[in-house]
Design a protein around this motif. Structure first.
Motif, PDB file in Angstrom:
ATOM      1  N   LYS A 162      21.032  22.914  15.944  1.00  0.00           N
ATOM      2  CA  LYS A 162      20.228  23.899  16.162  1.00  0.00           C
ATOM      3  C   LYS A 162      20.801  25.208  15.502  1.00  0.00           C
ATOM      4  N   LYS A 163      22.182  25.249  16.161  1.00  0.00           N
ATOM      5  CA  LYS A 163      23.062  26.605  15.797  1.00  0.00           C
ATOM      6  C   LYS A 163      22.895  26.277  13.872  1.00  0.00           C
ATOM      7  N   LEU A 164      23.731  25.344  13.305  1.00  0.00           N
ATOM      8  CA  LEU A 164      23.746  24.480  12.718  1.00  0.00           C
ATOM      9  C   LEU A 164      22.597  24.207  11.654  1.00  0.00           C
ATOM     10  N   ILE A 165      22.050  23.803  11.889  1.00  0.00           N
ATOM     11  CA  ILE A 165      20.086  23.657  10.559  1.00  0.00           C
ATOM     12  C   ILE A 165      20.232  25.127  10.690  1.00  0.00           C
ATOM     13  N   LYS A 166      19.999  26.236  11.533  1.00  0.00           N
ATOM     14  CA  LYS A 166      19.896  27.743  10.831  1.00  0.00           C
ATOM     15  C   LYS A 166      20.464  28.907  10.404  1.00  0.00           C
ATOM     16  N   LYS A 167      22.064  27.849  10.651  1.00  0.00           N
ATOM     17  CA  LYS A 167      23.162  28.409   9.277  1.00  0.00           C
ATOM     18  C   LYS A 167      23.181  28.329   8.085  1.00  0.00           C
ATOM     19  N   ILE A 177      15.589  17.352  17.577  1.00  0.00           N
ATOM     20  CA  ILE A 177      15.398  18.247  16.499  1.00  0.00           C
ATOM     21  C   ILE A 177      14.360  18.140  15.066  1.00  0.00           C
ATOM     22  N   GLU A 178      14.399  17.065  14.956  1.00  0.00           N
ATOM     23  CA  GLU A 178      13.230  16.546  13.842  1.00  0.00           C
ATOM     24  C   GLU A 178      12.295  16.844  14.321  1.00  0.00           C
ATOM     25  N   ILE A 179      11.409  17.366  15.272  1.00  0.00           N
ATOM     26  CA  ILE A 179      10.298  17.649  15.432  1.00  0.00           C
ATOM     27  C   ILE A 179      10.995  19.538  15.789  1.00  0.00           C
ATOM     28  N   LYS A 180      11.369  20.221  16.387  1.00  0.00           N
ATOM     29  CA  LYS A 180      11.764  21.154  15.850  1.00  0.00           C
ATOM     30  C   LYS A 180      12.240  22.349  14.356  1.00  0.00           C
ATOM     31  N   PHE A 181      12.475  20.919  13.918  1.00  0.00           N
ATOM     32  CA  PHE A 181      13.059  21.755  12.334  1.00  0.00           C
ATOM     33  C   PHE A 181      11.578  21.057  11.133  1.00  0.00           C
ATOM     34  N   LYS A 182      10.706  20.789  11.732  1.00  0.00           N
ATOM     35  CA  LYS A 182      10.013  19.606  10.925  1.00  0.00           C
ATOM     36  C   LYS A 182       9.366  20.581   9.785  1.00  0.00           C
ATOM     37  N   ILE A 211      28.270  19.358   2.670  1.00  0.00           N
ATOM     38  CA  ILE A 211      28.325  20.932   3.392  1.00  0.00           C
ATOM     39  C   ILE A 211      28.558  20.234   4.311  1.00  0.00           C
ATOM     40  N   ILE A 212      27.954  19.499   5.179  1.00  0.00           N
ATOM     41  CA  ILE A 212      28.977  19.388   6.846  1.00  0.00           C
ATOM     42  C   ILE A 212      28.834  17.236   6.732  1.00  0.00           C
ATOM     43  N   LYS A 213      30.490  17.292   7.235  1.00  0.00           N
ATOM     44  CA  LYS A 213      30.517  16.054   7.556  1.00  0.00           C
ATOM     45  C   LYS A 213      30.762  15.929   8.923  1.00  0.00           C
ATOM     46  N   LYS A 214      30.307  15.666  10.494  1.00  0.00           N
ATOM     47  CA  LYS A 214      30.311  15.407  12.060  1.00  0.00           C
ATOM     48  C   LYS A 214      30.535  14.343  12.250  1.00  0.00           C
ATOM     49  N   GLN A 215      31.366  13.405  12.633  1.00  0.00           N
ATOM     50  CA  GLN A 215      30.978  12.340  13.591  1.00  0.00           C
ATOM     51  C   GLN A 215      31.761  12.943  15.067  1.00  0.00           C
ATOM     52  N   GLY A 216      31.185  12.045  16.372  1.00  0.00           N
ATOM     53  CA  GLY A 216      30.575  12.049  17.298  1.00  0.00           C
ATOM     54  C   GLY A 216      29.242  12.035  17.823  1.00  0.00           C
ATOM     55  N   LEU A 217      29.518  12.480  19.687  1.00  0.00           N
ATOM     56  CA  LEU A 217      28.075  13.234  20.290  1.00  0.00           C
ATOM     57  C   LEU A 217      27.571  14.740  19.668  1.00  0.00           C
ATOM     58  N   PHE A 218      26.676  15.055  20.050  1.00  0.00           N
ATOM     59  CA  PHE A 218      26.876  16.649  19.541  1.00  0.00           C
ATOM     60  C   PHE A 218      25.786  16.702  20.513  1.00  0.00           C
ATOM     61  N   ASP A 219      25.540  18.436  21.001  1.00  0.00           N
ATOM     62  CA  ASP A 219      24.593  18.160  22.408  1.00  0.00           C
ATOM     63  C   ASP A 219      23.467  19.413  21.572  1.00  0.00           C
ATOM     64  N   ARG A 220      22.452  19.685  21.656  1.00  0.00           N
ATOM     65  CA  ARG A 220      20.989  20.023  20.466  1.00  0.00           C
ATOM     66  C   ARG A 220      21.329  21.672  20.438  1.00  0.00           C
TER      67      ARG A 220
END
Length: 104
Positions: A97-102, A42-47, A84-93
């Motif tokens: 992607k959807k979260l950051i684009k939003k 994700i860091e590479i994609k949204f650099k 604005i967001i706090k989540k725990q656990g394992l999330f997929d790519r």
């Protein structure tokens, strides 16, 4: 993705105009090992669009208390000095992607 300490994180949240994704993890956490690769992708994609910071919970007690981290991995996204967001656990790519684009 950099490992930062409490003081540097506090300075960054005050000066950056980008969204900041804080990734709380530990070396003994098996799920963290999986999600660490996803965060790196994700860091590479949204650099240059989002700042990603890794915080090891074993060494940054002030930040853990400040953000009330109870489980790992946990992500927090800060925008304009507000959580604005706090989540725990394992999330997929796709989740990231959807979260950051939003946010952007």
């Amino acid at each position: 993705m950099k490992n930062l300490n409490d003081k540097i994180l506090e300075k960054l949240t005050n000066i950056l105009n980008l969204p900041i994704l804080i990734y709380f993890w530990s070396e003994w956490c098996e799920i963290c090992k999986i999600s660490k690769n996803i965060i790196s992708d994700i860091e590479i994609k949204f650099k240059n669009k989002i700042k990603i910071i890794k915080i090891n919970i074993d060494y940054n007690y002030y930040t853990i208390e400040k953000f009330a981290i109870k489980n790992i991995p946990t992500i927090i996204i800060i925008l304009n000095k507000k959580i604005i967001i706090k989540k725990q656990g394992l999330f997929d790519r796709e989740f990231f992607k959807k979260l950051i684009k939003k946010i952007l």
